[in-house]
Design an enzyme around this catalytic site. Structure first.
Site, short mmCIF file in Angstrom:
data_model
loop_
_atom_site.label_atom_id
_atom_site.label_comp_id
_atom_site.label_asym_id
_atom_site.label_seq_id
_atom_site.Cartn_x
_atom_site.Cartn_y
_atom_site.Cartn_z
N ALA A 92 31.60 33.08 60.94
CA ALA A 92 30.81 32.13 60.16
C ALA A 92 30.51 32.95 58.69
CB ALA A 92 29.40 31.71 60.69
N CYS A 93 31.43 33.64 58.24
CA CYS A 93 31.23 34.76 57.02
C CYS A 93 29.95 35.52 57.35
CB CYS A 93 31.10 33.72 55.80
SG CYS A 93 32.65 32.96 55.31
N GLY A 94 29.89 36.60 56.74
CA GLY A 94 28.77 37.65 56.69
C GLY A 94 28.72 38.01 55.08
N ARG B 30 32.11 38.28 61.92
CA ARG B 30 31.98 37.21 61.21
C ARG B 30 33.04 36.88 60.48
NH1 ARG B 30 27.47 34.70 60.69
NH2 ARG B 30 25.48 35.29 61.66
N PHE C 217 35.10 34.24 56.50
CA PHE C 217 35.88 33.63 57.49
C PHE C 217 36.33 32.26 56.86
CE2 PHE C 217 35.78 30.19 60.88
CZ PHE C 217 36.80 30.64 61.74
#
Length: 602
Positions: A30-32, A61, A236
């Site tokens: 989910a991206c970090g 992530r 992501f």
């Protein structure tokens, strides 16, 4: 269990504990994103090392290519590392300009010599046009063999253009670099792109995994590389294909989440471009910025472009974030003690449509570094503050090892909240003081009160139910499914019905059968994190409020921009429609009838 795990036969493989379905256990992408800032210090390489460590901790992530090595993207934004650049100036016999008078452009260029030379010539032509002195080009030392196959095949040639201005520094210099970069950008491609062009910040990024960023960019390993802050991001990719330019941070921000309102945001921004006007900017300078948004770019890229427009034309990053990603303010109990903040949001609600999340934004212009959450708060943002002036904000707890005895505060951002560090003043800024200071900069409440007109809800006129309902329902396109699954639950419960989100019904526009009006409209929404949410169930964070009237110029504020007609809902009964028609606003009536005898061409 230990014995079972070691058990092997011809037909039985090693037995592992069953932790759950793969999609639940392994897929957490989910991206970090996060930032570190040294509130009291002047910068250090240790901070860079910690940011790179944190970036590596966010690998779970991020997304990765089928080659298992090319990441969806990762990157880091810092202050300009002057000590890293100093040897280049010595080698070329040049004096390094003072801090904030040295502009550095981090540029992705084509690998082919001829194409790269043409691209650099184009950049130099535009930069010279704006009377910016070019000091030279520095080749950024990289290690291509560390890249995955896909990343290496698409790798740009990375160089830095170093410039200065005899008259400008700081935000004024950044403004000019923004204009020049935007004009260059009209010819950009995937292998020809400015990661950053600023006298305060620089972005090192690429289509790599988080732990590879440090290995690829040798500058980041240099002990001379120091900064007072660092923003880091592991991507992501959800709605766009991974590309080198789409890695983050962008020019100002790193974004974890999605913008579900993107299509509307792009349309509105495109519509307002011709009317942009602000003091101190010529028409030609503003025109060089357009198009500000581009449907071909990612949602994060476009949000960054909108944020940068506001920042470079005079807003602080904190005010720009409040304007673009407002919190839910109508029914929020905590805001009752801050009426001036409500007035701020109320004023801008008729001027700027929200870029709605889910979103965690981390941003900086080199003077301020901060983070904020969208109105729903569906992305995590945890922070720690130490007694020696360190603040760490991240989408994960524990990304940076901190001595627990030094931590004086831990917490997490709630929906719509923000936290920031003023690097110049050396102070941490909290949510309510940030917003109060910004909201009190103009008399927003007086402007709204004197100019805004509100259409009150009116009781609908009772109409007797027809005696022959079924023929009318058929004539107007109602099906038994519409009545049983939609109309009846709405009438009985006063709520929007909820059932399967999947919709495999053929498009109404292609059907030969009559359909209801709303069947011809389809909602576009992101493909992940979509809980059942609507203004009836979630009145705290959602509304159907809309405004009629001329939208003002987002760059030039004034009392006239509050002159709008406010509606609770776009659905009006006849009494409410009559109020709109008799208001002080100019209205027109358009007929939707056409002559059946002339056919579709009428």
């Amino acid at each position: 269990m230990a014995q079972q795990n070691n058990l092997k036969t011809d037909n039985i493989h090693q037995i592992d504990p069953y932790w759950g379905p793969r999609w639940l256990v392994e897929e957490r992408d989910a991206c970090g994103v996060g930032f570190i800032a040294d509130v009291r210090g002047s910068g250090s390489h240790q901070l860079i090392e910690q940011a790179l460590l944190a970036l590596g901790c966010l690998e779970h992530r991020g997304g990765c290519s089928a080659d298992q090595d090319s990441g969806d993207g990762s990157g880091m934004m810092t202050a300009i590392p002057r000590d890293v650049l100093a040897p280049w100036f010595a080698e070329n016999g040049l004096n390094m300009p003072e801090s904030e008078r040295l502009g550095v452009g981090m540029v992705f260029l084509p690998q082919a010599d001829q194409e790269r030379a043409e691209a650099k010539a184009h950049i130099e032509e535009i930069v010279n046009k704006y009377n910016i002195k070019i000091l030279g080009w520095r080749t950024v030392p990289v290690l291509p063999q560390i890249l995955g196959r896909q990343a290496r095949e698409n790798q740009p040639y990375v160089e830095q253009i170093l410039v200065t201005s005899p008259d400008l520094a700081g935000s004024q210099f950044d403004r000019l670099l923004y204009i020049a970069r935007s004009e260059v950008g009209k010819q950009l491609a995937d292998d020809f792109y400015f990661c950053s062009f600023s006298c305060r910040t620089i972005v090192y990024k690429g289509m790599v995994r988080g732990e590879i960023l440090r290995e690829f960019y040798l500058d980041l390993q240099n002990p001379a590389y120091s900064s007072q802050f660092a923003i880091y991001h592991r991507r992501f990719s959800t709605n766009t294909q991974p590309k080198w330019p789409l890695a983050q941070p962008m020019r100002l921000l790193g974004h974890n989440g999605e913008i579900n309102t993107l299509l509307g945001n792009i349309n509105w921004m495109s519509a307002r471009e011709p009317a942009l006007e602000t003091q101190g900017w010529t028409h030609e300078e503003l025109q060089s910025l357009t198009p500000i948004v581009n449907p071909a770019n990612s949602d994060s890229y476009n949000l960054d472009s909108a944020l940068e427009l506001l920042v470079r034309t005079g807003r602080s990053p904190l005010e720009a974030a409040m304007i673009l990603v407002p919190e839910a303010y109508n029914n929020q109990p905590d805001l009752q003690d801050y009426p001036e903040i409500i007035d701020f949001y109320e004023y801008y609600s008729g001027l700027q449509e929200p870029w709605d999340g889910p979103a965690l934004l981390v941003f900086s212009d080199g003077g301020i570094v901060g983070a904020c959450l969208d109105r729903n708060g569906l992305r995590p943002a945890r922070y720690s503050i130490t007694n020696n002036g360190y603040i760490v904000v991240s989408s994960e707890a524990g990304t940076i090892p901190l001595d627990e005895t030094t931590i004086i505060e831990k917490g997490r951002l709630g929906p719509g909240q923000m936290i920031a560090v003023d690097l110049e003043k050396g102070e941490i800024k909290r949510n309510w003081p940030i917003k109060q200071e910004i909201a009190r900069s103009n008399p927003y409440g007086e402007w709204v009160k004197s100019q805004r007109t509100f259409i009150d809800k009116e009781t609908a006129i009772d109409i007797p139910a027809p005696s022959h309902l079924l023929p009318l329902q058929t004539a107007f396109g109602y099906t038994s499914e519409d009545v049983d699954l939609i109309i009846v639950p709405m009438a009985e419960q006063g709520k929007e019905p909820t059932f399967c989100m999947g919709d495999d019904t053929p498009l109404a526009v292609l059907s030969s059968k009559p359909h209801l009006l709303y069947d011809y409209f389809k909602q576009r929404f992101a493909q992940v994190t979509n809980p059942p949410i609507d203004p009836l169930r979630e009145s705290l964070v959602m509304s159907l409020t809309m405004y009629l009237g001329r939208r003002g110029n987002i760059l030039k504020l004034g009392v006239d921009d509050a002159h709008l007609l406010k509606l609770d809902s776009p659905l009006l009964n006849n009494a409410e429609l009559a109020k709109v028609k008799t208001s002080s606003y100019k209205t027109a009536e358009l007929s939707t009838l056409y002559d059946l005898t002339t056919g579709p061409g009428d």
